[in-house]
Design a protein around this motif. Sequence first.
Motif, PDB file in Angstrom:
ATOM      1  N   PHE A   1       0.855  -1.192   0.000  1.00  0.00           N
ATOM      2  CA  PHE A   1       0.000   0.000   0.000  1.00  0.00           C
ATOM      3  C   PHE A   1       0.882   1.230   0.000  1.00  0.00           C
ATOM      4  CE2 PHE A   1       0.840  -1.326   4.303  1.00  0.00           C
ATOM      5  CZ  PHE A   1       1.109  -0.164   4.987  1.00  0.00           C
ATOM      6  N   LEU A   2       0.307   2.311  -0.499  1.00  0.00           N
ATOM      7  CA  LEU A   2       1.017   3.593  -0.548  1.00  0.00           C
ATOM      8  C   LEU A   2       0.646   4.332   0.729  1.00  0.00           C
ATOM      9  CD1 LEU A   2       2.775   4.990  -2.668  1.00  0.00           C
ATOM     10  CD2 LEU A   2       0.712   6.053  -3.564  1.00  0.00           C
TER      11      LEU A   2
ATOM     12  N   GLU B   1       0.994   6.646   8.330  1.00  0.00           N
ATOM     13  CA  GLU B   1       1.171   5.198   8.268  1.00  0.00           C
ATOM     14  C   GLU B   1       2.660   4.824   8.194  1.00  0.00           C
ATOM     15  OE1 GLU B   1      -2.817   3.264   6.342  1.00  0.00           O
ATOM     16  OE2 GLU B   1      -1.415   4.148   4.927  1.00  0.00           O
TER      17      GLU B   1
ATOM     18  N   ARG C   1     -16.773  -0.208  -2.455  1.00  0.00           N
ATOM     19  CA  ARG C   1     -15.712  -0.531  -1.482  1.00  0.00           C
ATOM     20  C   ARG C   1     -14.909  -1.764  -1.903  1.00  0.00           C
ATOM     21  NH1 ARG C   1     -15.911   2.907   3.271  1.00  0.00           N
ATOM     22  NH2 ARG C   1     -17.649   4.278   2.924  1.00  0.00           N
TER      23      ARG C   1
ATOM     24  N   LEU D   1     -11.408  -3.189  -4.096  1.00  0.00           N
ATOM     25  CA  LEU D   1     -10.042  -2.767  -4.423  1.00  0.00           C
ATOM     26  C   LEU D   1      -9.658  -3.260  -5.806  1.00  0.00           C
ATOM     27  CD1 LEU D   1      -8.084  -3.579  -1.116  1.00  0.00           C
ATOM     28  CD2 LEU D   1      -8.875  -1.334  -1.924  1.00  0.00           C
TER      29      LEU D   1
ATOM     30  N   LEU E   1      -9.282   8.686   0.720  1.00  0.00           N
ATOM     31  CA  LEU E   1      -9.182   9.296   2.050  1.00  0.00           C
ATOM     32  C   LEU E   1      -8.317  10.541   1.920  1.00  0.00           C
ATOM     33  CD1 LEU E   1      -8.401   6.200   4.321  1.00  0.00           C
ATOM     34  CD2 LEU E   1     -10.424   7.659   4.477  1.00  0.00           C
TER      35      LEU E   1
ATOM     36  N   LEU F   1      -4.608  10.320   0.988  1.00  0.00           N
ATOM     37  CA  LEU F   1      -4.305   9.023   0.350  1.00  0.00           C
ATOM     38  C   LEU F   1      -4.059   9.230  -1.143  1.00  0.00           C
ATOM     39  CD1 LEU F   1      -4.120   5.924   0.723  1.00  0.00           C
ATOM     40  CD2 LEU F   1      -6.542   5.813   0.144  1.00  0.00           C
TER      41      LEU F   1
ATOM     42  N   PRO G   1      -2.379  -2.872   5.180  1.00  0.00           N
ATOM     43  CA  PRO G   1      -2.284  -1.821   6.199  1.00  0.00           C
ATOM     44  C   PRO G   1      -3.240  -2.096   7.352  1.00  0.00           C
ATOM     45  CG  PRO G   1      -3.595  -1.054   4.328  1.00  0.00           C
ATOM     46  CD  PRO G   1      -3.062  -2.416   3.962  1.00  0.00           C
TER      47      PRO G   1
ATOM     48  N   PHE H   1      -9.075   1.165   8.485  1.00  0.00           N
ATOM     49  CA  PHE H   1      -9.622   2.523   8.484  1.00  0.00           C
ATOM     50  C   PHE H   1     -11.144   2.546   8.510  1.00  0.00           C
ATOM     51  CE2 PHE H   1      -5.492   4.355   7.585  1.00  0.00           C
ATOM     52  CZ  PHE H   1      -5.604   5.561   8.262  1.00  0.00           C
TER      53      PHE H   1
ATOM     54  N   TYR I   1     -12.516  -2.638   3.249  1.00  0.00           N
ATOM     55  CA  TYR I   1     -11.965  -2.998   1.928  1.00  0.00           C
ATOM     56  C   TYR I   1     -11.263  -4.356   1.941  1.00  0.00           C
ATOM     57  CZ  TYR I   1     -13.011   1.601   0.084  1.00  0.00           C
ATOM     58  OH  TYR I   1     -13.671   2.719  -0.342  1.00  0.00           O
ATOM     59  N   TYR I   2     -10.388  -4.536   2.932  1.00  0.00           N
ATOM     60  CA  TYR I   2      -9.629  -5.796   2.958  1.00  0.00           C
ATOM     61  C   TYR I   2     -10.495  -6.959   3.433  1.00  0.00           C
ATOM     62  CZ  TYR I   2      -5.395  -3.391   1.637  1.00  0.00           C
ATOM     63  OH  TYR I   2      -4.459  -2.681   0.920  1.00  0.00           O
TER      64      TYR I   2
HETATM   65  N1  LIG Z   1      -2.385   3.572   2.629  1.00  0.00           N
HETATM   66  C1  LIG Z   1      -3.518   2.916   2.632  1.00  0.00           C
HETATM   67  N2  LIG Z   1      -4.120   2.643   1.490  1.00  0.00           N
HETATM   68  C2  LIG Z   1      -5.317   1.993   1.500  1.00  0.00           C
HETATM   69  C3  LIG Z   1      -5.927   1.626   2.704  1.00  0.00           C
HETATM   70  C4  LIG Z   1      -5.247   1.937   3.921  1.00  0.00           C
HETATM   71  O1  LIG Z   1      -5.681   1.639   5.036  1.00  0.00           O
HETATM   72  N3  LIG Z   1      -4.049   2.591   3.827  1.00  0.00           N
HETATM   73  N4  LIG Z   1      -7.131   0.988   2.665  1.00  0.00           N
HETATM   74  C5  LIG Z   1      -7.610   0.188   3.686  1.00  0.00           C
HETATM   75  O2  LIG Z   1      -8.711  -0.242   3.669  1.00  0.00           O
HETATM   76  C6  LIG Z   1      -7.950   1.117   1.464  1.00  0.00           C
HETATM   77  C7  LIG Z   1      -8.696   2.444   1.491  1.00  0.00           C
HETATM   78  N5  LIG Z   1      -9.455   2.540   2.683  1.00  0.00           N
HETATM   79  C8  LIG Z   1     -10.467   3.417   2.932  1.00  0.00           C
HETATM   80  C9  LIG Z   1     -11.106   3.325   4.162  1.00  0.00           C
HETATM   81  C10 LIG Z   1     -12.141   4.159   4.479  1.00  0.00           C
HETATM   82  C11 LIG Z   1     -12.556   5.104   3.552  1.00  0.00           C
HETATM   83  C12 LIG Z   1     -13.652   6.020   3.938  1.00  0.00           C
HETATM   84  O3  LIG Z   1     -14.253   5.854   4.977  1.00  0.00           O
HETATM   85  N6  LIG Z   1     -13.955   6.990   3.113  1.00  0.00           N
HETATM   86  C13 LIG Z   1     -15.026   7.908   3.421  1.00  0.00           C
HETATM   87  C14 LIG Z   1     -14.599   9.328   3.137  1.00  0.00           C
HETATM   88  C15 LIG Z   1     -13.504   9.723   4.065  1.00  0.00           C
HETATM   89  C16 LIG Z   1     -13.259  11.193   4.063  1.00  0.00           C
HETATM   90  O4  LIG Z   1     -13.285  11.833   3.002  1.00  0.00           O
HETATM   91  O5  LIG Z   1     -13.008  11.718   5.151  1.00  0.00           O
HETATM   92  C17 LIG Z   1     -16.232   7.527   2.611  1.00  0.00           C
HETATM   93  O6  LIG Z   1     -16.048   6.768   1.638  1.00  0.00           O
HETATM   94  O7  LIG Z   1     -17.313   7.947   2.992  1.00  0.00           O
HETATM   95  C18 LIG Z   1     -11.933   5.190   2.320  1.00  0.00           C
HETATM   96  C19 LIG Z   1     -10.888   4.338   2.004  1.00  0.00           C
HETATM   97  C20 LIG Z   1      -7.086   0.955   0.257  1.00  0.00           C
HETATM   98  N7  LIG Z   1      -5.919   1.764   0.316  1.00  0.00           N
END
Ligand SMILES: Nc1nc2c(c(=O)[nH]1)N(C=O)[C@@H](CNc1ccc(C(=O)N[C@@H](CCC(=O)O)C(=O)O)cc1)CN2
Length: 250
Positions: A75-76, A81, A107, A109, A125, A128, A150, A163, A167-168
């Motif tokens: 992951f980036l 992180e 949701r 990947l 995010l 991100l 992650p 987070f 997703y995972y």
């Molecule tokens: N570096 C990294 N990349 C990653 C993850 C991570 O944990 N770390 N992910 C691990 O899973 C995925 C992305 N995870 C996410 C988890 C939650 C939301 C989320 O709740 N988004 C909200 C908007 C958030 C905002 O704008 O404040 C939404 O969709 O309503 C989005 C992506 C894939 N890439």
Amino acid sequence: MREQGDVLPRADSTVRRSHVTNGPADADAKARLRGEVLERRRRRAGAARRGAEAGFSRHLARVLAETNAPDVAAFLPLPGEPPLLPALAQAHERGHRVWLPAVEPGRRLSWVRWQPGTPLAPGALPGLLEPTGQRHGTEAFTAVGLLVVPVVAVGRDGVRLGFGGGYYDRFLPVLSAAGHRPRIMACCFADEVMPAGSVPRESHDAVLDTVLTEHGVVVLREPAGDRSPAPATTGRGATPCGGSETLPPE
Ligand SMILES: Nc1nc2c(c(=O)[nH]1)N(C=O)[C@@H](CNc1ccc(C(=O)N[C@@H](CCC(=O)O)C(=O)O)cc1)CN2
Ligand SMILES: Nc1ncnc2c1ncn2[C@@H]1O[C@H](COP(=O)(O)OP(=O)(O)OP(=O)(O)O)[C@@H](O)[C@H]1O
């Protein structure tokens, strides 16, 4: 202490499913714990983060060498992180293909090839970034031997806190169903590896067997309360059941 390396699990053994759930109470407890850890990440000094880069690089390189993985999926990192970018650049330089996630509707990947210099675009995010380029499904994993996932925190019983997007939790069973069996490791700072039982579990939560930290790989084997014991063997060779081992600190 024993060097850990030949016990990294594969997707089938790694993604144990939790069957315990306490519904909304667990979701609330997860949100609280996530908030606490993310606050600690915000307070972590930049120097401490940069100081961790070498450890992540060294330990990821060792795991890749031991795993004999042609490709790695990781992951980036977001700003707070684990600083994995130097480790991923080094993996690329050593001939590994590197795949990073991109967020899709529903949701889900997808996976994009990355190398130093690949243009990045804002992700799902704040802060991100995602690599731009062709997006692939699980077929990206044909040669992936290691998937680094992650986590915001992980329990010593293997329960993962992310987070909060799920997703995972969605992706790992899909990967397994597609017949891909990479070794799977959580990744976080060493102080985000929590005592067994302290990360709340919901029924959909994937449970992982190992975590990559800046100090080394920790085997997550401690049973917590009502969870059935971890299997005595993983994808490669036997490991002590119920034990957990950490590589010596830097
Ligand atoms: N570096 C990294 N990349 C990653 C993850 C991570 O944990 N770390 N992910 C691990 O899973 C995925 C992305 N995870 C996410 C988890 C939650 C939301 C989320 O709740 N988004 C909200 C908007 C958030 C905002 O704008 O404040 C939404 O969709 O309503 C989005 C992506 C894939 N890439
Ligand atoms: N396999 C699934 N199918 C449908 N919904 C799911 C699945 N897994 C998780 N969810 C939902 O996704 C939401 C977030 O789950 P959770 O808090 O466990 O995410 P997380 O593991 O912290 O996030 P991530 O995997 O993105 O890092 C919850 O509402 C949960 O019910």
